[in-house]
Design a protein around this motif. Sequence first.
Motif, PDB file in Angstrom:
ATOM      1  N   LYS A 195     -21.494   9.503   1.876  1.00  0.00           N
ATOM      2  CA  LYS A 195     -21.211   9.055   2.919  1.00  0.00           C
ATOM      3  C   LYS A 195     -21.219   7.229   2.779  1.00  0.00           C
ATOM      4  O   LYS A 195     -20.692   6.111   3.739  1.00  0.00           O
ATOM      5  N   ALA A 196     -22.451   6.568   1.683  1.00  0.00           N
ATOM      6  CA  ALA A 196     -22.345   4.629   2.284  1.00  0.00           C
ATOM      7  C   ALA A 196     -21.546   4.227   1.880  1.00  0.00           C
ATOM      8  O   ALA A 196     -20.689   4.738   0.925  1.00  0.00           O
ATOM      9  N   LYS A 197     -20.901   3.337   2.131  1.00  0.00           N
ATOM     10  CA  LYS A 197     -20.076   2.527   1.125  1.00  0.00           C
ATOM     11  C   LYS A 197     -20.208   2.016  -0.573  1.00  0.00           C
ATOM     12  O   LYS A 197     -20.527   1.861  -0.489  1.00  0.00           O
ATOM     13  N   VAL A 198     -19.220   2.533  -1.227  1.00  0.00           N
ATOM     14  CA  VAL A 198     -18.876   2.361  -1.994  1.00  0.00           C
ATOM     15  C   VAL A 198     -18.081   1.319  -2.474  1.00  0.00           C
ATOM     16  O   VAL A 198     -16.440   1.857  -2.156  1.00  0.00           O
ATOM     17  N   ILE A 199     -18.562   1.061  -3.351  1.00  0.00           N
ATOM     18  CA  ILE A 199     -17.732  -0.807  -3.642  1.00  0.00           C
ATOM     19  C   ILE A 199     -16.471  -0.485  -5.523  1.00  0.00           C
ATOM     20  O   ILE A 199     -17.620  -0.388  -6.323  1.00  0.00           O
ATOM     21  N   ALA A 200     -15.817  -0.573  -5.428  1.00  0.00           N
ATOM     22  CA  ALA A 200     -14.842  -0.375  -6.853  1.00  0.00           C
ATOM     23  C   ALA A 200     -15.421  -1.771  -7.808  1.00  0.00           C
ATOM     24  O   ALA A 200     -15.517  -3.404  -7.185  1.00  0.00           O
ATOM     25  N   ASN A 201     -15.966  -1.477  -8.906  1.00  0.00           N
ATOM     26  CA  ASN A 201     -15.831  -3.087 -10.095  1.00  0.00           C
ATOM     27  C   ASN A 201     -15.298  -2.681 -11.534  1.00  0.00           C
ATOM     28  O   ASN A 201     -15.383  -1.197 -11.474  1.00  0.00           O
ATOM     29  N   GLY A 202     -14.753  -3.736 -12.164  1.00  0.00           N
ATOM     30  CA  GLY A 202     -14.038  -3.206 -13.138  1.00  0.00           C
ATOM     31  C   GLY A 202     -12.857  -3.277 -13.296  1.00  0.00           C
ATOM     32  O   GLY A 202     -12.045  -2.862 -12.413  1.00  0.00           O
ATOM     33  N   ASP A 203     -12.460  -4.994 -14.302  1.00  0.00           N
ATOM     34  CA  ASP A 203     -10.733  -5.080 -15.253  1.00  0.00           C
ATOM     35  C   ASP A 203     -10.411  -5.374 -13.684  1.00  0.00           C
ATOM     36  O   ASP A 203      -8.975  -5.100 -13.847  1.00  0.00           O
ATOM     37  N   ILE A 204     -10.831  -6.196 -13.087  1.00  0.00           N
ATOM     38  CA  ILE A 204      -9.822  -6.517 -11.470  1.00  0.00           C
ATOM     39  C   ILE A 204      -9.203  -8.196 -12.105  1.00  0.00           C
ATOM     40  O   ILE A 204     -10.069  -8.965 -11.652  1.00  0.00           O
ATOM     41  N   PHE A 205      -8.580  -8.421 -12.718  1.00  0.00           N
ATOM     42  CA  PHE A 205      -7.853  -9.267 -13.003  1.00  0.00           C
ATOM     43  C   PHE A 205      -6.496 -10.293 -12.916  1.00  0.00           C
ATOM     44  O   PHE A 205      -6.419 -11.671 -13.085  1.00  0.00           O
ATOM     45  N   THR A 206      -6.383  -9.637 -11.956  1.00  0.00           N
ATOM     46  CA  THR A 206      -4.975 -10.024 -11.401  1.00  0.00           C
ATOM     47  C   THR A 206      -4.960  -9.751  -9.218  1.00  0.00           C
ATOM     48  O   THR A 206      -5.234  -8.495  -9.328  1.00  0.00           O
ATOM     49  N   VAL A 207      -3.696  -9.524  -9.043  1.00  0.00           N
ATOM     50  CA  VAL A 207      -3.718  -9.101  -7.071  1.00  0.00           C
ATOM     51  C   VAL A 207      -2.939  -8.154  -7.543  1.00  0.00           C
ATOM     52  O   VAL A 207      -3.531  -7.228  -6.691  1.00  0.00           O
ATOM     53  N   ALA A 208      -2.056  -7.761  -9.254  1.00  0.00           N
ATOM     54  CA  ALA A 208      -1.818  -6.240  -9.044  1.00  0.00           C
ATOM     55  C   ALA A 208      -3.273  -5.092  -8.822  1.00  0.00           C
ATOM     56  O   ALA A 208      -3.117  -4.021  -8.207  1.00  0.00           O
ATOM     57  N   ASP A 209      -4.067  -6.171 -10.183  1.00  0.00           N
ATOM     58  CA  ASP A 209      -5.209  -4.883 -10.513  1.00  0.00           C
ATOM     59  C   ASP A 209      -5.441  -4.793  -9.228  1.00  0.00           C
ATOM     60  O   ASP A 209      -6.343  -3.591  -9.252  1.00  0.00           O
ATOM     61  N   TYR A 210      -5.902  -5.534  -7.976  1.00  0.00           N
ATOM     62  CA  TYR A 210      -6.923  -5.250  -7.118  1.00  0.00           C
ATOM     63  C   TYR A 210      -6.256  -3.729  -5.985  1.00  0.00           C
ATOM     64  O   TYR A 210      -6.956  -3.315  -6.007  1.00  0.00           O
ATOM     65  N   TRP A 211      -5.041  -4.235  -6.244  1.00  0.00           N
ATOM     66  CA  TRP A 211      -4.009  -3.355  -4.931  1.00  0.00           C
ATOM     67  C   TRP A 211      -4.316  -1.920  -5.552  1.00  0.00           C
ATOM     68  O   TRP A 211      -4.946  -1.006  -5.366  1.00  0.00           O
ATOM     69  N   ARG A 212      -3.907  -1.950  -7.370  1.00  0.00           N
ATOM     70  CA  ARG A 212      -4.188  -0.692  -8.225  1.00  0.00           C
ATOM     71  C   ARG A 212      -5.739  -0.019  -7.427  1.00  0.00           C
ATOM     72  O   ARG A 212      -5.454   1.237  -8.043  1.00  0.00           O
ATOM     73  N   CYS A 213      -6.942  -1.097  -8.315  1.00  0.00           N
ATOM     74  CA  CYS A 213      -8.196  -0.525  -7.808  1.00  0.00           C
ATOM     75  C   CYS A 213      -7.934   0.248  -6.652  1.00  0.00           C
ATOM     76  O   CYS A 213      -8.988   0.791  -6.725  1.00  0.00           O
ATOM     77  N   ARG A 214      -7.828  -1.109  -5.986  1.00  0.00           N
ATOM     78  CA  ARG A 214      -7.801   0.147  -3.983  1.00  0.00           C
ATOM     79  C   ARG A 214      -6.933   1.389  -4.126  1.00  0.00           C
ATOM     80  O   ARG A 214      -8.051   2.502  -3.598  1.00  0.00           O
ATOM     81  N   GLU A 215      -6.164   2.079  -4.731  1.00  0.00           N
ATOM     82  CA  GLU A 215      -5.100   2.948  -4.432  1.00  0.00           C
ATOM     83  C   GLU A 215      -6.082   3.939  -5.123  1.00  0.00           C
ATOM     84  O   GLU A 215      -5.841   5.029  -5.135  1.00  0.00           O
ATOM     85  N   VAL A 216      -6.553   3.463  -6.387  1.00  0.00           N
ATOM     86  CA  VAL A 216      -7.223   4.782  -7.147  1.00  0.00           C
ATOM     87  C   VAL A 216      -8.087   5.255  -6.871  1.00  0.00           C
ATOM     88  O   VAL A 216      -8.567   6.257  -6.825  1.00  0.00           O
ATOM     89  N   SER A 217      -8.968   3.625  -6.931  1.00  0.00           N
ATOM     90  CA  SER A 217     -10.820   4.250  -6.389  1.00  0.00           C
ATOM     91  C   SER A 217     -10.540   4.359  -4.965  1.00  0.00           C
ATOM     92  O   SER A 217     -11.448   5.633  -4.441  1.00  0.00           O
ATOM     93  N   GLY A 218      -9.727   4.281  -3.833  1.00  0.00           N
ATOM     94  CA  GLY A 218     -10.466   5.228  -2.268  1.00  0.00           C
ATOM     95  C   GLY A 218     -10.897   3.938  -2.258  1.00  0.00           C
ATOM     96  O   GLY A 218     -10.728   4.108  -0.905  1.00  0.00           O
TER      97      GLY A 218
END
Length: 335
Positions: free
Chosen positions: A193-216
């Motif tokens: 239930k704790a807030k989880v923050i994703a990290n790793g291989d975010i080099f572009t704006v597109a990477d950011y949105w893909r990371c959010r989509e895949v990691s949730g």
Amino acid sequence: MRIILAPMEGLVDAPIRETLTKVGGIDRCVTEFIRVTHGMLPPRIFYKYAPELHNNSLTRVGVPVAVQLLGSDPHMMARHGAKAAELGATQVDINFGCPAKTVNKHKGGCVLMREPELMHEIVAAVRQAVPATVLVTAKMRLGYDDRSMGVACAQALEAAGAGEIVIHARSKKDGYKPPAYWEEIAKAREAVKAKVIANGDIFTVADYWRCREVSGCDDVMIGRGLVARPDLARQIRASQRGESIEMMTWLEALALVQEYGCALQGWLEDKYVTGRIKQWMNYLRQGFSEAEALWPQARKIREVAPMFEFLNQATAVDQRLIDCCGQQDVANSLN
């Protein structure tokens, strides 16, 4: 939807935090780790790694900075967490993600993911030692030998009182080799239930949105991507608003490097200043073709004065090219 600047050992120091947060888009920073062993460190060590403690744990533009600790002794980690809070830390972060061999050999960083019970003990001790108003967080990977420990370790950290957990989407064995396994972050996020923050291989704006989509995950931590493209957080912010803004030019990035170098001279001995400037320029090669063109010369420079002269000359040459040909032609001429 926060963007957090990652704590990159040996590079993301206080001067670069000041430089990058001034560019904009960053919501929080984390210091390089303070190594906790058997003796109690004096306040000057905390101030060395986190001079922002003198400013209510904020950079000059008001971005919060967490103090990160690394160690394996729960009692000593608790004492150092308490000292950090006493000196003004508003967040104490615990490093369970560092993959460096030297660190792991001395039972620090990612090797502790082999022992989720000890991770729990460390976080619980720090949580008990600091005031309730101080946020206790942790940064980890997906495991040490493989990516099988993400869920168990995240659950151990949450049970110990970690308010937020950053997960780098690789194991120690994976190092930094692509790909990043964002889908494995999703498994850990769903288990706590704790807030989880994703990290790793975010080099572009597109990477950011893909990371959010895949990691949730709504929040992300970015290290190498922000060092390579100092305006990446600002670009992401624009995309969140459905807007597009002009990307930072090479001349603007070069000015940041010069500003950083000047700040380093009041921060480190001269013999270390050139090394950190070169580290940043090496990362900038990923984001700017001009940096790639300058790198063969820059990497050979060892002294501070020649490095600043080199940067000044590069700025002057690029400015003349822009005045004559335009920004795009400068990039083309250097390729």
